[in-house]
Design a protein around this motif. Structure first.
Motif, PDB file in Angstrom:
ATOM      1  N   LEU A 136       0.830  -1.210   0.000  1.00 56.30           N
ATOM      2  CA  LEU A 136       0.000   0.000   0.000  1.00 56.30           C
ATOM      3  C   LEU A 136       0.863   1.258   0.000  1.00 56.30           C
ATOM      4  O   LEU A 136       0.350   2.361   0.094  1.00 56.30           O
ATOM      5  N   HIS A 137       2.184   1.040  -0.079  1.00 52.01           N
ATOM      6  CA  HIS A 137       3.132   2.164  -0.106  1.00 52.01           C
ATOM      7  C   HIS A 137       2.980   3.046   1.121  1.00 52.01           C
ATOM      8  O   HIS A 137       3.026   4.257   1.044  1.00 52.01           O
ATOM      9  N   VAL A 138       2.723   2.409   2.247  1.00 50.80           N
ATOM     10  CA  VAL A 138       2.719   3.139   3.505  1.00 50.80           C
ATOM     11  C   VAL A 138       4.147   3.110   4.032  1.00 50.80           C
ATOM     12  O   VAL A 138       4.678   2.055   4.321  1.00 50.80           O
ATOM     13  N   GLY A 139       4.777   4.263   4.099  1.00 49.43           N
ATOM     14  CA  GLY A 139       6.173   4.300   4.512  1.00 49.43           C
ATOM     15  C   GLY A 139       6.339   4.205   6.020  1.00 49.43           C
ATOM     16  O   GLY A 139       6.554   5.182   6.705  1.00 49.43           O
TER      17      GLY A 139
ATOM     18  N   LEU B 146      -4.788   5.679  -1.169  1.00 46.95           N
ATOM     19  CA  LEU B 146      -4.908   4.275  -0.778  1.00 46.95           C
ATOM     20  C   LEU B 146      -6.178   3.666  -1.360  1.00 46.95           C
ATOM     21  O   LEU B 146      -6.181   2.542  -1.878  1.00 46.95           O
TER      22      LEU B 146
ATOM     23  N   ARG C 230      -5.804   2.794  -4.877  1.00 50.30           N
ATOM     24  CA  ARG C 230      -4.989   1.592  -5.065  1.00 50.30           C
ATOM     25  C   ARG C 230      -5.811   0.329  -4.847  1.00 50.30           C
ATOM     26  O   ARG C 230      -5.672  -0.643  -5.584  1.00 50.30           O
TER      27      ARG C 230
ATOM     28  N   ALA D 202      -4.076   4.212   7.848  1.00 55.14           N
ATOM     29  CA  ALA D 202      -3.448   3.351   6.849  1.00 55.14           C
ATOM     30  C   ALA D 202      -3.336   1.914   7.355  1.00 55.14           C
ATOM     31  O   ALA D 202      -3.514   0.960   6.591  1.00 55.14           O
TER      32      ALA D 202
END
Lengths: 351, 262
Positions: free
Chosen positions: B140-143, B195, B198, B161
């Motif tokens: 989910l490209h949650v850093g 999100l 996505r 997130a």
């Protein structure tokens, strides 16, 4: 286009569970400081003595058993006020069962137990069963009937106290008090030495502390305990069987109280009715001093072990110095308040 | 351009009714959600949005009407029941346990155990859970620097997130989001909307409740308007305007109620 939605700043990446860990460290340092202090100031360093440490451990073990069960309950944001009198009632029932099944009444009242081999295990089992039953009642009333734990366990506290008095005084049948337990029981579980010259009670408490530490930190049971205490409704929505888990937690606390009751009986030959009514508060004090939050969600068995030792160390230290043991109450009270204060400060960062 | 699929609805609600005592929360709620689309449910306060979403997620059982999943009638008796059908819900309060770390939260209620006898004793496979959590978070490209951070150390957007990641990790077909940006600032709201895009692009059906018209128009493919417990209008986003939607929500365009799509 950036592939990363957002990156936390360095300040948002603390080490794992920093507060619980540092709380344990601080309280451990307090314990070490107390031991060092009393060792230095005691005449001839009498405090720093193997026998003295064993006595401290022995006196701490029972409170520790209660406090271990209480730790699980408090992590779920609950409270169990009944453990002290349940301990007493379990001991009374265990001794009653041993007296009833130990042999002919005439022999038993003179301290002879022909059937001791079966009577003692039966007594132990009944005492623990009483604790489990009390825990089941607590947990069921708290979860199924949605009653406040404070009130439910206060009620069970009073009921166990009254029933214990009734059974030990003979009740309506007008019987005499329950005779003392067989020597073989007292000499093995009570004063008997198991390993390294340590009292059985200490070894049992240490073993249970180790097992429950593993259960709390490594197993599903422990994970659910923290989850329920951290967010009850959220855990329910996420599929955690919240109700049954909380019943199990109170049952565990009751089981610990029953076990402590049996061991107490073995140690002192009879159960001191009045002497245990405030054990619940000692157990809660140990849990709180050990850094487990009354708001639920955080806590550890390690902290509880340290928290259980601090009041005993103070009592022994004061006794050796000839200071009134009443001061122990004063100092322990102050430590509880400071411990809760620290918890409040920690939680400010949490919510 | 957003391609709106013309296939059959993945989840369909017909004439849903729900009363609480003498209060009618829903009288005739109709709605459908499609795979690969975001379907928004909008309405004024008291329109019945929360009740409706609880029925879709299995937290409440309707008194009337029917729910169809893939065209077949379903009757959810609990959130777990809905989950078993591949429907996950992100609740407005997120239902996270702040004291637990990110990985433990992703697996809350679905913990992995060690293989073998230790697992049967209840021992957790924390390493496997962390690895899987790491993948879900990265997908989910949650850093997040570590999945071993307790959730209470995270910002509101990061918590959101995590809740979304949990839903998408387990939601095989449908993710329901109740006011996903209500508690967030502008920047974090934008991140959550990304999100949602996505998840939608991954082929799931997203059902979203929102108060914010700009957000609805940014991400939704379809908009269903509830008013006083009834569906008053269902339309595609590109067929309407914010002014129209607000007019239906408030009842200003009540003369159009007769034109409800079927």
């Amino acid at each position: 286009m950036s592939r990363t939605v957002w990156a936390p700043s360095a300040a948002q990446a603390p080490p794992r569970n920093p507060f619980a860990r540092s709380a344990n460290l601080y309280i451990f340092l307090v314990l070490l400081a107390l031991v060092a202090f009393f060792s230095l100031i005691s005449p001839n360093h009498a405090f720093f003595d193997r026998g003295n440490f064993i006595n401290i451990a022995w006196d701490t073990a029972e409170t520790l058993l209660l406090a271990i069960g209480e730790t699980f309950v408090i992590i779920t944001a609950g409270i169990d006020l009944s453990v002290g009198t349940v301990l007493m009632f379990s001991g009374v029932i265990a001794s009653w069962v041993i007296a009833q099944t130990g042999g002919p009444p005439a022999l038993v009242s003179n301290g002879h137990f022909p059937n001791a081999v079966t009577a003692i295990p039966l007594g132990i089992a009944s005492g623990i069963a009483i604790g489990i039953l009390a825990g089941l009642i607590n947990g069921t009333l708290v979860t199924r009937l949605r009653m406040p734990a404070f009130i439910v366990t206060l009620g069970v506290f009073s009921i166990a106290n009254g029933l214990g008095d009734l059974v030990s005084s003979g009740g309506a049948a007008g019987q005499s008090a329950i005779p003392p337990i067989p020597d073989s029981f007292a000499n093995t579980l009570g004063n008997g030495n198991l390993i390294f010259g340590l009292p059985t009670l200490v070894v049992v408490a240490a073993f249970i502390a180790l097992v429950t530490h593993i259960v709390l930190t490594r197993t599903l049971f422990g994970r659910r305990t923290f989850a329920v205490g951290s967010n009850l409704e959220g855990s329910r929505l996420a599929g955690v069987p919240v109700g049954s888990h909380v019943v199990w937690v109170y049952t565990l606390a009751g089981c610990m109280a029953g076990l402590a009751g049996v061991l107490d009986l073995a140690r002192f030959h009879s159960t001191d009715i009045a002497g245990h009514s405030l054990d619940n508060l000692d157990a809660i004090a140990a849990v709180v001093i050990g850094g487990t939050s009354l708001f639920g969600g955080t806590g550890s068995i390690l902290g509880t072990v340290i928290g259980a030792f601090i009041p005993t160390v103070l009592r022994y230290g004061f006794t050796i110095q000839g200071i009134s043991s009443f001061w122990q109450d004063v100092v322990v009270g102050a430590i509880i308040i400071v411990a809760v204060l620290f918890d409040q400060i920690r939680r400010r960062g949490v919510t | 351009m957003t391609a709106v699929s013309a296939g059959p609805a993945l989840l369909e609600a017909r004439g849903i009714a729900k009363t609480f005592g003498r209060v009618t929360a829903l009288s005739d709620a109709t709605f459908s959600a499609y795979a690969g689309e975001v379907s928004a449910i909008v309405g004024d306060n008291g329109a019945g949005k929360s009740t409706f979403i609880k029925i879709l997620s299995g937290a409440l059982m309707p008194d009337g009407g029917e729910l169809l999943l893939d065209g077949a009638a379903v009757h959810f008796t609990s959130p777990q029941d809905a989950r078993d059908h591949g429907i996950e819900t992100v609740y407005q309060d997120l239902a996270l346990a702040p004291a637990l770390d990110v990985a433990a939260n992703l697996f809350l209620g679905r913990e992995l155990r060690l293989p073998g006898p230790l697992g049967r004793l209840g021992f957790l496979d924390d390493r496997a859970m962390r690895e899987r959590a790491r993948r879900e978070i990265d997908d989910l490209h949650v850093g997040l620097s570590s999945v071993q951070q307790p959730v209470f150390t995270l910002s509101g957007g990061q918590r959101q997130a995590i809740a979304v990641a949990r839903a998408t990790a387990w939601g095989k077909r449908i993710v329901i989001m109740d006011e996903p940006t209500a508690a967030l600032g502008v920047r974090e709201s934008a991140m959550v909307l990304k999100l949602i895009e996505r998840i939608k692009n991954a082929g799931l059906a997203v059902i979203m409740i929102s108060h914010s018209m700009p957000e609805v128009f940014e991400v939704a493919d379809r908009i269903t308007i509830l008013r006083l417990g009834r569906t008053v209008r269902r339309m595609r986003r590109d067929e309407t305007s914010m002014t129209d939607v607000v007019a239906f929500m408030t009842g200003a365009s009540v003369e159009h109620v007769a034109d409800i799509e079927r």
